[in-house]
Each structure stands twice: as structure tokens, then as C-alpha cells.
Design a protein around this motif. Structure first.
Motif, PDB file in Angstrom:
ATOM      1  N   LEU A 186      53.284  81.975  69.796  1.00  0.00           N
ATOM      2  CA  LEU A 186      54.302  83.025  69.832  1.00  0.00           C
ATOM      3  C   LEU A 186      55.078  82.918  71.139  1.00  0.00           C
ATOM      4  O   LEU A 186      54.520  82.531  72.172  1.00  0.00           O
ATOM      5  N   SER A 209      53.681  89.716  63.581  1.00  0.00           N
ATOM      6  CA  SER A 209      54.312  88.440  63.260  1.00  0.00           C
ATOM      7  C   SER A 209      53.749  87.869  61.974  1.00  0.00           C
ATOM      8  O   SER A 209      52.559  88.013  61.685  1.00  0.00           O
ATOM      9  N   TYR A 257      51.577  81.517  64.015  1.00  0.00           N
ATOM     10  CA  TYR A 257      50.731  82.665  64.347  1.00  0.00           C
ATOM     11  C   TYR A 257      49.705  82.936  63.256  1.00  0.00           C
ATOM     12  O   TYR A 257      48.514  83.165  63.537  1.00  0.00           O
TER      13      TYR A 257
END
Length: 302
Positions: free
Chosen positions: A78, A88, A93
Motif C-alpha cells: 500500500l 483497500s 493488499y
């Protein structure tokens, strides 16, 4: 058929003890997330999961704590701006968080990984949201192929009711991500005597619950007591209308457990008495569709 009780850890104050109690009572599922209990829920659950290998675990990817955001930035999955958002669905991620979930829970293979309130990713932009979900599903399909995840799904608060996506669209996105046969296996959404829309729709054969049944999805009903508020809103008279002899809390749980399509009711019961009370409710015969219509009618006119 009445749905089964499962432990939900979102508002659970004594997670290790509650997990042991749930396992001892025969519960098959525990639901958690990496941001629950200020980021400690999964490590708190690990000993109980190790002691009870048959317990099945559902966890999530989406929301994360500030500390996890720092770790994700350091891991290169990220940016600092993405971490500041606290949520997210980016492939890097989701891949990283799924591995972290396995490590924290002490499980080589996770039973379910749910995208956590995906509607937050691109509010008001359905094409962008669907593209992000499809890409996240593709990562979870990779995890299934690697033997690290058994199935995946979506845990939503408002996405279905607000029209961010439908069950049919989720199935289509999963099929696209998988290039054919997919492993979308579960849906989690709020169902209660406050959040009645799924119940009312299901009684008419509409909405997400019948669609989930048709697709063979597990449906986990979250917030059956609406964060504990329902026990103060449902009096004994309404409880007796639902099923004579039950407490207001039991009546609320039984109503959700009786909703067509619901397979598990998530309860964040921290105390033995609360868990036992709910367990006694779900062993009751299921409420009929006619009774559920009567209850929702009474509440709608209140």
C-alpha cells in the motif's frame, strides 16, 4: 430449518473465552476480521482454533487498523495515501492480508475470506467497484488454487440494500475472475428485526437471500440484535407474539434464524448465559413464513 449459531467477534469482549465456549457448545463457525478488537482478534482466536481443529473460520480483507496500514506500507503493498484510507481491495493488499490472516490465526488453510464492506472502495461508481471486486476475487481464486483458502465471499453492511451489487453480479464477477468455475461460497449481511428488508424480500421470493440459496451460498446473518439495541426495543408482548415463553433477545434471534436462506446467525456473546440463551432459541422449531409475515407487518406499522 432453523439456522445454526456462530460466534461473531466484532463486539465480543472476551474473544478467547467465547471461542472456547462456542466450540464446546458445538458451534461450527467463528467469524472475525483483521481490524476487530483493535487488530488483536485473530491472534486471540489462534489458541482456540489450534485446540479445536474442526472449528471453521471466516475472516476478511478490506478494513485494517492504522498499525496494520503501517506494516502494509513497509511491505510495499500500500502507499501511504492508501493506508490512510483504512480500507483497500487492491490485489497486492488482499494477497498480503490473506497471508497475514493465515499467520495470525495459525491456520494453513482458511475456510472463508470475505471482502469486508467492499462498497466502501468506490462509493457511487459501480463499474469501478465491480472491477476492483473482480480483481480481488482473482487473488482469492489464486489462494484457493494454492490450497490456502477454501472459499471466499462478501461481508457487506449496505452494499446489497443500496444496490452497489447484486448476488447475481457477485456470481458473474467471480466466474469472470476464475475464468469459469469459481469458489464464491458465502455472503454476510445484516439481518434483524431492524434491518428487515432481506426478510421481507425473502418472504416474497425476492432479494439476496433467495438468490444466495439458488447459488448454494452460505449466508451469515450479522447484527441479529442490532448491536444489542433490539433487546431494548422488543418488549415481552412482541416476544410472546414471536414465540410464547421466549425472552425478547431469544425471540429476536429465533426470528433471524428462521429467515429463509440464512444458514448461520452471528452472535457476539461474551458471557455464558447469553450464549446459552441464544443456543436455546435456535433449537426451537423454525418460525413459519406466515408468522414472519405477521411479525414484519407489526413492526412496519409500529
Amino acid at each position: 430449518m432453523t439456522a445454526d449459531l456462530a460466534l461473531g467477534t466484532y463486539r465480543c469482549r472476551a474473544i478467547p473465552e467465547a471461542a472456547v465456549r462456542a466450540a464446546a457448545s458445538g458451534a461450527q463457525w467463528i467469524d472475525t476480521a483483521p481490524n476487530y478488537a483493535t487488530g488483536r482478534a485473530q491472534t486471540l482466536l489462534a489458541p482456540a482454533l489450534a485446540a479445536h481443529p474442526s472449528l471453521r473460520i471466516a475472516t476478511k480483507a478490506g478494513y485494517f487498523t492504522a498499525a496494520t496500514g503501517v506494516d502494509a506500507v513497509e511491505a510495499g503493498v500500500l502507499t501511504e495515501d492508501q493506508a490512510a484510507a483504512g480500507h483497500s481491495l487492491t490485489p497486492g493488499y488482499v494477497r498480503w492480508q490473506t497471508g497475514r490472516n493465515r499467520d495470525q490465526l495459525g491456520r494453513e488453510r482458511l475456510d472463508l475470506v470475505l471482502l469486508h464492506n467492499p462498497e466502501r472502495a468506490h462509493p457511487g461508481d459501480r463499474p469501478a467497484l465491480h472491477a476492483a471486486m473482480r480483481d480481488a476475487f482473482a487473488v482469492l481464486e489464486e489462494a484457493v488454487a494454492a490450497g490456502h483458502v477454501a472459499g471466499y465471499g462478501v461481508a457487506t453492511w449496505a452494499g446489497l440494500e443500496e444496490g452497489a451489487f447484486t448476488v447475481g453480479e457477485l456470481l458473474a464477477l467471480a466466474a469472470e475472475a476464475a475464468g469459469g468455475r469459481h469458489h464464491l461460497a458465502a455472503l454476510q449481511l445484516p439481518v434483524s428485526l431492524v434491518m428487515m428488508t432481506p426478510v421481507v424480500q425473502a418472504l416474497d421470493g425476492r432479494g439476496p437471500l433467495p438468490a444466495a440459496v439458488d447459488a448454494g451460498l452460505r449466508v451469515m446473518a450479522s447484527a441479529p440484535l442490532h448491536g444489542g439495541e433490539l433487546t431494548g426495543m422488543v418488549d415481552q408482548e412482541l416476544a410472546d407474539l414471536i414465540r410464547p415463553g421466549l425472552t425478547p433477545a431469544q425471540a429476536c434471534v429465533l426470528a433471524v434464524a428462521s429467515c429463509p436462506g440464512v444458514t448461520n446467525v452471528l452472535l457476539a456473546a461474551s458471557g455464558t448465559s447469553h450464549w446459552r440463551e441464544a443456543a436455546d432459541a435456535v433449537v426451537q422449531p423454525s418460525l413459519t413464513a406466515a408468522k414472519l409475515r405477521e411479525i414484519t407487518g407489526v413492526l412496519a406499522s409500529a
